[in-house]
Design a protein around this motif. Structure first.
Motif, PDB file in Angstrom:
ATOM      1  N   VAL A 122       0.835  -1.205   0.000  1.00 50.79           N
ATOM      2  CA  VAL A 122       0.000   0.000   0.000  1.00 50.79           C
ATOM      3  C   VAL A 122       0.870   1.255   0.000  1.00 50.79           C
ATOM      4  O   VAL A 122       0.539   2.267  -0.626  1.00 50.79           O
ATOM      5  N   ALA A 123       2.017   1.174   0.695  1.00 52.56           N
ATOM      6  CA  ALA A 123       2.919   2.324   0.763  1.00 52.56           C
ATOM      7  C   ALA A 123       3.671   2.556  -0.541  1.00 52.56           C
ATOM      8  O   ALA A 123       4.331   3.588  -0.691  1.00 52.56           O
ATOM      9  N   GLY A 124       3.587   1.595  -1.468  1.00 49.05           N
ATOM     10  CA  GLY A 124       4.199   1.788  -2.777  1.00 49.05           C
ATOM     11  C   GLY A 124       5.271   0.798  -3.165  1.00 49.05           C
ATOM     12  O   GLY A 124       5.867   0.925  -4.242  1.00 49.05           O
ATOM     13  N   ALA A 125       5.548  -0.191  -2.324  1.00 56.53           N
ATOM     14  CA  ALA A 125       6.595  -1.161  -2.648  1.00 56.53           C
ATOM     15  C   ALA A 125       6.240  -1.937  -3.908  1.00 56.53           C
ATOM     16  O   ALA A 125       5.122  -2.439  -4.048  1.00 56.53           O
ATOM     17  N   GLY A 126       7.202  -2.054  -4.807  1.00 54.46           N
ATOM     18  CA  GLY A 126       6.988  -2.809  -6.036  1.00 54.46           C
ATOM     19  C   GLY A 126       7.865  -4.033  -6.143  1.00 54.46           C
ATOM     20  O   GLY A 126       7.654  -4.892  -6.995  1.00 54.46           O
ATOM     21  N   ALA A 127       8.876  -4.109  -5.274  1.00 57.84           N
ATOM     22  CA  ALA A 127       9.815  -5.231  -5.318  1.00 57.84           C
ATOM     23  C   ALA A 127      10.204  -5.612  -3.897  1.00 57.84           C
ATOM     24  O   ALA A 127      10.058  -4.823  -2.961  1.00 57.84           O
ATOM     25  N   MET A 128      10.708  -6.824  -3.755  1.00 60.67           N
ATOM     26  CA  MET A 128      11.137  -7.325  -2.454  1.00 60.67           C
ATOM     27  C   MET A 128      12.368  -8.189  -2.648  1.00 60.67           C
ATOM     28  O   MET A 128      12.447  -8.954  -3.612  1.00 60.67           O
ATOM     29  N   LEU A 129      13.322  -8.057  -1.735  1.00 61.19           N
ATOM     30  CA  LEU A 129      14.470  -8.957  -1.718  1.00 61.19           C
ATOM     31  C   LEU A 129      14.183 -10.071  -0.725  1.00 61.19           C
ATOM     32  O   LEU A 129      13.890  -9.812   0.443  1.00 61.19           O
ATOM     33  N   ALA A 130      14.260 -11.313  -1.186  1.00 61.73           N
ATOM     34  CA  ALA A 130      14.035 -12.469  -0.324  1.00 61.73           C
ATOM     35  C   ALA A 130      15.321 -13.279  -0.235  1.00 61.73           C
ATOM     36  O   ALA A 130      15.836 -13.748  -1.244  1.00 61.73           O
ATOM     37  N   LEU A 131      15.820 -13.421   0.970  1.00 63.11           N
ATOM     38  CA  LEU A 131      17.000 -14.250   1.230  1.00 63.11           C
ATOM     39  C   LEU A 131      16.492 -15.569   1.789  1.00 63.11           C
ATOM     40  O   LEU A 131      15.979 -15.623   2.917  1.00 63.11           O
ATOM     41  N   VAL A 132      16.577 -16.616   0.985  1.00 62.93           N
ATOM     42  CA  VAL A 132      15.995 -17.917   1.356  1.00 62.93           C
ATOM     43  C   VAL A 132      17.088 -18.974   1.250  1.00 62.93           C
ATOM     44  O   VAL A 132      17.496 -19.350   0.158  1.00 62.93           O
ATOM     45  N   LEU A 133      17.548 -19.438   2.393  1.00 68.96           N
ATOM     46  CA  LEU A 133      18.664 -20.374   2.446  1.00 68.96           C
ATOM     47  C   LEU A 133      18.215 -21.704   3.036  1.00 68.96           C
ATOM     48  O   LEU A 133      17.214 -21.763   3.754  1.00 68.96           O
ATOM     49  N   PRO A 134      18.945 -22.778   2.741  1.00 69.86           N
ATOM     50  CA  PRO A 134      18.598 -24.077   3.314  1.00 69.86           C
ATOM     51  C   PRO A 134      18.570 -23.969   4.849  1.00 69.86           C
ATOM     52  O   PRO A 134      19.371 -23.256   5.428  1.00 69.86           O
ATOM     53  N   ARG A 135      17.531 -24.552   5.455  1.00 68.58           N
ATOM     54  CA  ARG A 135      16.654 -25.576   4.938  1.00 68.58           C
ATOM     55  C   ARG A 135      15.343 -25.031   4.413  1.00 68.58           C
ATOM     56  O   ARG A 135      14.323 -25.717   4.445  1.00 68.58           O
ATOM     57  N   TYR A 136      15.327 -23.855   3.856  1.00 67.90           N
ATOM     58  CA  TYR A 136      14.179 -23.241   3.192  1.00 67.90           C
ATOM     59  C   TYR A 136      12.955 -23.178   4.108  1.00 67.90           C
ATOM     60  O   TYR A 136      12.041 -24.003   4.004  1.00 67.90           O
ATOM     61  N   PRO A 137      12.880 -22.193   5.001  1.00 70.88           N
ATOM     62  CA  PRO A 137      11.714 -22.072   5.879  1.00 70.88           C
ATOM     63  C   PRO A 137      10.416 -22.008   5.083  1.00 70.88           C
ATOM     64  O   PRO A 137      10.303 -21.236   4.123  1.00 70.88           O
ATOM     65  N   ARG A 138       9.461 -22.819   5.475  1.00 65.08           N
ATOM     66  CA  ARG A 138       8.178 -22.851   4.778  1.00 65.08           C
ATOM     67  C   ARG A 138       7.524 -21.463   4.781  1.00 65.08           C
ATOM     68  O   ARG A 138       6.909 -21.048   3.802  1.00 65.08           O
ATOM     69  N   GLU A 139       7.681 -20.748   5.888  1.00 66.23           N
ATOM     70  CA  GLU A 139       7.072 -19.422   5.984  1.00 66.23           C
ATOM     71  C   GLU A 139       7.660 -18.461   4.965  1.00 66.23           C
ATOM     72  O   GLU A 139       6.934 -17.655   4.367  1.00 66.23           O
ATOM     73  N   SER A 140       8.955 -18.537   4.725  1.00 68.39           N
ATOM     74  CA  SER A 140       9.574 -17.678   3.721  1.00 68.39           C
ATOM     75  C   SER A 140       8.987 -17.951   2.339  1.00 68.39           C
ATOM     76  O   SER A 140       8.670 -17.023   1.576  1.00 68.39           O
TER      77      SER A 140
END
Length: 270
Positions: A165-183
């Protein structure tokens, strides 16, 4: 012996077992599963599961493989010990990353997406949380609104909504093993909401890849009980440099403002 474990995705408990066997390479084949369990400080069923994780039907089959490999202790005859092997593997990962960065197309595409996002969410849960914080600390010096999400919970999706809503158009996601389901769930939801997700992860075929607009792979070290994240850390800093290069004038202005404020507030000793 290390070749027996190469390429296997092992849990921390299983890595303790592997480390125990490597340290006792000369006698490992003579050890029973109960003896290995005692030496590694794990349960006997954990030793069986370790053998199965390596593709063997059980510990006896792994024991036969150890007997076939043979060889002396890892630190005998001037060979590298287990710690040196782990660091050597990290150096090899960085060499591959150097070769991968021969083409900067993906990094530059990611940088353009992130530098234009206001605000800029940075997601990193569990093992990736320190890396998210590290990236966010430096990114906040050159980007006006960086939001680091390093804790999970039901409010995480609320923060995703609020940033959008504030205007974000992109996101950086750092997803490393063991790959959290929530991420993975947050990334999937972000994509559905229209975010362009840039993912730093350990492999181009990581579970996060299918929902990411840009994937920046960097291998993690698996030779010790817990992962080494030298490669992802380097990739994160390369990405931040590319963000600075993508919008140099505002970046320089913000850096000068920060240095002036730091000097006025006497934030640093040196």
């Amino acid at each position: 012996m290390l070749d027996l474990f190469a390429g296997a995705r092992l849990t921390p408990t299983q890595r303790r077992i592997a480390h125990c066997l490597v340290e006792r390479a000369g006698t490992a084949a003579a050890l029973s599963s109960a003896e290995v369990a005692e030496l590694a400080g794990v349960s006997q069923p954990s030793v069986t599961r370790f053998a199965i994780a390596l593709g063997y039907p059980g510990y006896p089959a792994l024991r036969r493989a150890l007997r076939d490999v043979g060889g002396g202790p890892a630190d005998d005859g001037g060979e590298d010990n287990a710690m040196q092997v782990a660091i050597k593997a990290e150096a090899e990962h960085l060499q591959r990353l150097k070769e991968q960065l021969g083409s900067l197309d993906a990094v530059q595409k990611a940088a353009n997406l992130l530098v234009a996002s206001r605000p800029l969410p940075v997601l990193g849960l569990r093992a990736a949380a320190p890396l998210a914080g590290y990236f966010g600390y430096f990114a906040s010096k050159v980007h006006p609104d960086v939001r680091v999400w390093d804790t999970g919970g039901t409010s995480l999706l609320d923060r995703l909504d609020q940033a959008r809503v504030a205007g974000a158009g992109a996101m950086l996601a750092l997803v490393l093993p063991r790959y959290p389901r929530e991420s993975l769930e947050v990334v999937k939801e972000a994509r559905a909401m229209g975010y362009a997700v840039v993912a730093i992860t350990d492999s181009a075929v990581s579970p996060v890849a299918e929902d990411a607009a840009v994937v920046l792979p960097a291998a993690v070290g698996t030779r010790l009980v817990f992962d080494l994240h030298t490669g992802p850390m380097a990739m994160a800093m390369v990405l931040l440099q590319a963000m600075c290069d993508a919008d140099p004038e505002p970046v320089q202005r913000r850096l000068e403002e920060f240095e002036a404020a730091a000097a006025r507030r006497q934030l640093f000793q040196g």
